[in-house]
Scaffold this active site. Structure first.
Site, PDB file in Angstrom:
ATOM      1  N   CYS A  11      51.094  37.646 -13.560  1.00  9.96           N
ATOM      2  CA  CYS A  11      51.533  37.169 -12.239  1.00  9.96           C
ATOM      3  C   CYS A  11      50.706  35.970 -11.789  1.00  9.96           C
ATOM      4  O   CYS A  11      51.238  35.023 -11.197  1.00  9.96           O
ATOM      5  CB  CYS A  11      51.392  38.279 -11.198  1.00  9.96           C
TER       6      CYS A  11
HETATM    7  C1  BEZ Z   1      50.609  41.161 -14.983  1.00 11.91           C
HETATM    8  O1  BEZ Z   1      51.081  40.445 -14.098  1.00 11.91           O
HETATM    9  O2  BEZ Z   1      49.754  40.746 -15.734  1.00 11.91           O
HETATM   10  C2  BEZ Z   1      51.121  42.552 -15.177  1.00 11.91           C
HETATM   11  C3  BEZ Z   1      51.578  43.276 -14.097  1.00 11.91           C
HETATM   12  C4  BEZ Z   1      52.008  44.569 -14.287  1.00 11.91           C
HETATM   13  C5  BEZ Z   1      52.003  45.113 -15.558  1.00 11.91           C
HETATM   14  C6  BEZ Z   1      51.594  44.359 -16.644  1.00 11.91           C
HETATM   15  C7  BEZ Z   1      51.132  43.071 -16.450  1.00 11.91           C
END
Ligand code: BEZ
Length: 212
Positions: free
Chosen positions: A46
């Site tokens: 994200c």
């Molecule tokens: C991420 O944004 O890195 C992420 C968020 C939830 C689960 C896996 C990765």
């Protein structure tokens, strides 16, 4: 919970964001909107996505598009995470993040997919036009970061098809030849597509980019 489909009016809502309280439709105004969800704050994928979206600010502005994102975390976390994004991704956050700790907006937009994750949103993308119609829906899993070049590409395709009554072929990019819709008769083409056309099949007719 609504099952939103293309052509539906994007549901309106009031929310607290990193840019203050908004009413979604009023905030959107006469612009196009890219509304995208994030599973959670302070997560690696994200963080890279928000950095990329912030870096594309000029590209969104050129197209009359306002980006806005959401996660089911609270406003204090959003503000703290925004600082991290600026620090690590080379561009300060320049669009709002909606706080949705009660998942009201996430449910309204069907961003909770309990068989994938019971507590966080998936990565949804809604492209909404100035009349508030939903024009594109994408859904990615949490593990897979989105491709923002594709999001810009599809905005270009939607805006071009609205302006010139064309369709765009596979892997089309701005400047490529486009497709004349089957609803247009051959005898109408000269007036509507002055650059001429190529008939590959009676149902597959192309014309040079109308915006170049
Ligand atoms: C991420 O944004 O890195 C992420 C968020 C939830 C689960 C896996 C990765």
């Amino acid at each position: 919970m609504a099952h939103l489909r293309l052509g539906d009016i994007a549901p309106n809502f009031d929310a607290t964001t990193t840019d203050g309280d908004i009413n979604f439709h009023e905030w959107a105004g006469d612009n196009w909107v890219v509304f995208f969800s994030h599973p959670a704050d302070f997560t690696p994928v994200c963080t890279t996505e928000l950095g990329r979206a912030a870096a594309l600010n000029g590209e969104f502005q050129k197209r009359g598009v306002k980006p806005i994102c959401i996660s089911v975390d609270g406003i204090d976390d959003h503000h703290a995470w925004a600082k991290d994004i600026g620090e690590t991704q080379g561009t300060a956050l320049n669009f709002p993040i909606i706080a949705d700790p009660n998942k009201d907006v996430a449910e309204l937009y069907d961003m909770m997919h309990p068989n994938a994750d019971s507590t966080h949103t998936v990565r949804s993308v809604f492209i909404i036009d100035p009349s508030k119609k939903i024009r594109l829906i994408l859904t990615y899993p949490a593990s897979c970061g989105r491709n923002f070049d594709e999001i810009l590409r599809v905005i270009d395709a939607l805006q071009l098809s609205d302006e010139y009554n064309i369709a765009t072929p596979v892997d089309w990019k701005d400047g490529d030849d486009v497709i004349i819709p089957p609803s247009v008769k051959n005898e109408e083409i000269a007036a509507k597509y002055p650059k001429g056309y190529t008939e590959v099949k009676p149902y597959l007719r192309t014309t040079p980019a109308p915006n170049r």
